[in-house]
Design an enzyme around this catalytic site. Structure first.
Site, mmCIF file in Angstrom:
data_model
loop_
_atom_site.group_PDB
_atom_site.id
_atom_site.type_symbol
_atom_site.label_atom_id
_atom_site.label_comp_id
_atom_site.label_asym_id
_atom_site.label_seq_id
_atom_site.Cartn_x
_atom_site.Cartn_y
_atom_site.Cartn_z
ATOM 1 N N SER A 1 0.838 -1.189 0.000
ATOM 2 C CA SER A 1 0.000 0.000 0.000
ATOM 3 C C SER A 1 0.885 1.256 0.000
ATOM 4 O O SER A 1 1.681 1.436 -0.912
ATOM 5 C CB SER A 1 -0.955 -0.039 1.194
ATOM 6 O OG SER A 1 -1.970 0.921 1.065
ATOM 7 N N ASP B 1 -8.997 -5.769 -4.999
ATOM 8 C CA ASP B 1 -8.601 -4.631 -4.157
ATOM 9 C C ASP B 1 -9.420 -3.400 -4.538
ATOM 10 O O ASP B 1 -9.367 -2.932 -5.665
ATOM 11 C CB ASP B 1 -7.107 -4.356 -4.353
ATOM 12 C CG ASP B 1 -6.544 -3.334 -3.364
ATOM 13 O OD1 ASP B 1 -7.340 -2.653 -2.687
ATOM 14 O OD2 ASP B 1 -5.309 -3.218 -3.285
ATOM 15 N N HIS C 1 -7.128 -5.979 -0.624
ATOM 16 C CA HIS C 1 -5.981 -5.090 -0.412
ATOM 17 C C HIS C 1 -4.903 -5.701 0.483
ATOM 18 O O HIS C 1 -3.709 -5.523 0.241
ATOM 19 C CB HIS C 1 -6.473 -3.770 0.186
ATOM 20 C CG HIS C 1 -5.409 -2.718 0.276
ATOM 21 N ND1 HIS C 1 -4.693 -2.279 -0.818
ATOM 22 C CD2 HIS C 1 -4.925 -2.010 1.331
ATOM 23 C CE1 HIS C 1 -3.827 -1.357 -0.449
ATOM 24 N NE2 HIS C 1 -3.940 -1.179 0.849
#
Length: 730
Positions: free
Chosen positions: A585, A673, A705
């Site tokens: 991320s 995601d 995610h």
């Protein structure tokens, strides 16, 4: 001299992973009622719930274990397990009644695709009632998440309160032959004549949801089950513009208190976002009137009623700013209707003082027996500690400061008996109990272990405090420092041959704490050192640190990580020619920045669902506000593309530095995601391929995610270590 040989054979790494991944994780605990024996001794049962990876079934299994705690009122006399662990299948939620004589369980049953939900009521050694919620069709699926979900007993123990998806009207094609009514007009055919009649043309109507990990959860409703009659009521009176959750029964069972999140003009992703506009409400069961109990321009979460049913404590945050911030602890008096801020935002930590509240939820059980103090855990720099707050005085007292430097998590407190988890980077979670001492003596807690874990040998760790150089100081927030957790093999044959994996966290407003983490421990056992960097902007270091980062992503955070890497390499004398990056991320965002801005430092890079181009992510993510705020601008729901804003987003993105990249990159993407859509990683993949940079892409079709499914997590770990070993050299 030959370089240190890493444990790099896939079979060896897989065997190591299989062993370490068996360490279970605590997920919940509750305390049973107090029992007095015929000899005068007193004891309570502790019911604990755990999860564990099962690599044979490729799933996370859940199991429970009971313990007995004998005590004399203010200290533990004896504690130990009561039997072995038992796997719990299909349990989504469970809650004991206030008296402890009954237990409610929300369970799913049936084959995949045909699963039904049942609400069960257990008493002693039998199942008293079982309700097929799916067959009753009063609502959609029940919410079991920790954002909206709840399962709350009425004080009278006659009703159960829960949150479920609003029942959607049936829809069918205009050409559904059996539904045509040739005697009706066009208008009559387009409208339902009765509640259950299908609406024509709405088959493909779009229903919003609350984003990542909240698929098909968009319109929650409050539901009440009458246990005796089996009747289910969907509560009315909740404002149309609000999604209710985290509900509980008001004093005297006169109504329901809940947190309500605004979903107009549209919903944004709510997972890991404590900044979504929300407020505290009370809905009266008799008249259906709904009353606002808090400021409705901020964000609130986890309201908790005191044992004397006089006060409600909750967390409060600013709305539509960075997703995670330093919060306020607020207290609402049920009878005077006065709200006070008990603990305020802490701009900056002074010395060893309290640095603020950063947890996103309070434990369900957090009140002391006298309804005066609240206990919770929160990050404090790179640790997580327990604290007690006197709600009358506003004083915050640490319960676990000092000691070995590990991290704590409060599972519950009931009648001053606390159940907590303790772990360190080389010690898997331990289960502990202890009594909350009287006010003023909080630091004298005596902790007793219910379940002790064995330390993982040959791993050592430390916290490094880092002060950025003068030229990297923030103009407005001067003097901020940051930290990194260094985990390394204890006694390597030659430290100068130890390779290092640098791990910046995601968020960016989150943090690493000194708790058990499988991935760094695995890397360490394989011969790597792991550097976990809490750059400026991380939670736990004061509000100033958080506010220093928006507008400076891609520069301040990147420089902080690079500074930490250079300092540790210099001090520890690790192999500077074998440094890798591993981030997900925003940690992936930073990793891709680092190989572009400092291409000579890193020999391998592994990224999971990385942010690559903030501008192109804006229109597809469930958190468009993140793109705007972290780029340094104010977000509003009606904002349209602006060339200046998008130019800034692009300038702060890793894609800008692609021409300088030469580090081999492994991309791992979840196709489902919603937070950082996988097209972000694809954009980087194509840019690297076009420039002949070694790149490999793993696309996990059903993963989200976090890439946390057991099959995905295990596969991604193996691929990551093979990639790093290959490109760093053995």
């Amino acid at each position: 001299m030959e370089r240190q040989v890493l444990l790099s054979e896939p079979e060896e790494a897989a065997a190591l992973y299989r062993g370490l991944s068996r360490q279970p994780a605590l997920s919940a605990a509750c305390l049973g009622p107090e029992v007095t024996t015929q000899y005068g001794g007193r004891y309570r049962t502790v019911h604990t719930e755990w999860t564990q990876r099962d690599l044979e079934r490729m799933e996370n299994i859940r199991f429970c274990r009971q313990y007995l705690v004998f005590h004399d009122g203010d200290s533990v006399v004896f504690a130990g397990p009561a039997g072995n662990s038992v796997e719990t299948r299909g349990e989504l939620l469970s809650r004991e009644s206030p008296s402890g004589t009954m237990k409610a369980v929300l369970r799913k049953a049936g084959s995949t695709g045909e699963e039904k939900q049942f609400l069960e009521v257990w008493e002693k050694n039998r199942k008293l009632k079982s309700f097929n919620l799916s067959a009753l069709e009063k609502h959609g699926p029940v919410y079991e998440d920790d954002c909206f979900g709840c399962l709350s007993w009425s004080h009278s123990e006659t009703h159960l309160l829960y949150v479920a998806e609003k029942k959607r009207p049936k829809a069918e094609s205009f050409f559904q032959t059996k539904a045509l009514d040739i005697s009706g007009s066009d208008d009559e055919m387009a409208r339902p004549k009765k509640p259950d009649q299908a609406i024509k043309g709405d088959q493909f109507l779009f229903y919003e949801d609350w984003g990542e990990n909240m698929v098909s959860k968009g319109s929650p409703v409050l539901c009440v089950l009458d246990i005796e009659s089996g009747n289910i009521s969907v509560l009315e009176g909740v404002p149309e513009s609000v999604s209710p959750g985290q509900a509980f029964w008001a004093p005297g069972d006169t109504g329901v208190v809940f947190a309500g999140w605004w979903h107009e003009p549209f919903r944004l992703g709510i997972r890991f976002c404590t900044n979504r506009r929300s407020a505290l409400y009370y809905v009266d069961l008799t008249g259906g009137n709904c009353e606002l109990l808090s400021d409705d321009s901020l964000a609130v979460t986890s309201p908790r009623l005191s044992p004397d049913q006089c006060r409600i404590v909750y967390l409060q945050f600013p709305s539509l700013v960075p997703h995670q911030q330093c919060g306020q602890l607020c207290l609402y008096d049920w009878y005077t209707r006065v709200t006070v801020v008990v603990v305020d935002v802490v701009p900056r930590q002074l010395g060893e003082n309290f640095s603020g509240i950063y947890c996103s939820l309070l434990p369900l059980g957090c009140w002391s027996a006298d309804s005066q103090r609240v206990v919770f855990d929160t990050a404090q720099r790179s640790r997580q500690d327990l604290f007690a707050v006197d709600t009358q005085m506003g004083t915050v007292t640490p319960l676990t400061a000092g000691g070995s430097g590990g991290s704590w998590k409060l599972l519950t407190i009931d009648r001053d008996l606390m159940v907590a988890q303790f772990s360190t980077p080389n010690l898997p979670p331990c289960l502990k109990v202890g009594f909350l001492p009287p006010a003023g003596m909080e630091q004298e807690v005596v902790w007793v272990s219910l379940e002790e874990a064995e330390p993982i040998p040959d791993i050592s760790w430390s916290i490094r405090v880092l002060q950025p150089p003068p030229e990297q100081e923030h103009a407005q927030y001067v003097g901020l420092d940051f930290e990194a957790i260094l985990i390394q093999p204890s006694n390597p044959p030659d430290k100068t041959q130890v390779p290092m994996v640098v791990m910046p966290h995601g968020g960016p407003h989150s943090s690493f704490v000194t708790s058990w983490m499988l991935l760094p421990a695995m890397l360490c056992k394989m011969g790597f050192a792991a550097l976990l960097v809490n750059y400026r902007g991380s939670t736990g270091f004061g509000q100033d640190s958080i506010l220093s980062l928006p507008g400076n992503v891609g520069s301040q955070d990147v420089k902080d990580v690079q500074f930490a890497v250079e300092q540790v390499l210099q001090e520890e004398h690790f192999d500077a020619g074998r440094v890798a990056l591993l981030g997900g991320s925003h940690g992936g965002f930073l990793s891709c920045h680092l190989i572009g801005q400092y291409p000579e430092t890193y020999g391998a890079c592994v990224v999971r669902n990385p942010v690559i181009n903030i501008a192109s992510m804006m229109g597809s993510t469930d958190i468009p506000d993140w793109c705007v705020v972290e780029a340094g601008y104010l977000y509003s729901s009606d904002c349209l593309p602006d060339p200046n804003v998008w130019s800034e987003m692009l300038n702060k993105s890793p894609i800008k530095y692609t021409p300088q990249v030469k580090t081999p990159v492994l991309l791992m993407l979840g196709q489902e995601d919603r937070r950082v859509p996988f097209k972000q990683g694809m954009e980087y993949y194509r840019a690297l391929k076009a420039r002949n940079v070694p790149v490999r892409l793993l696309l996990y079709p059903k993963s989200t995610h976090s890439l946390s499914e057991v099959e995905v997590e295990s596969d991604s770990f193996m691929n990551a270590v093979i990639w790093m070993c290959t490109h760093l050299g053995h």
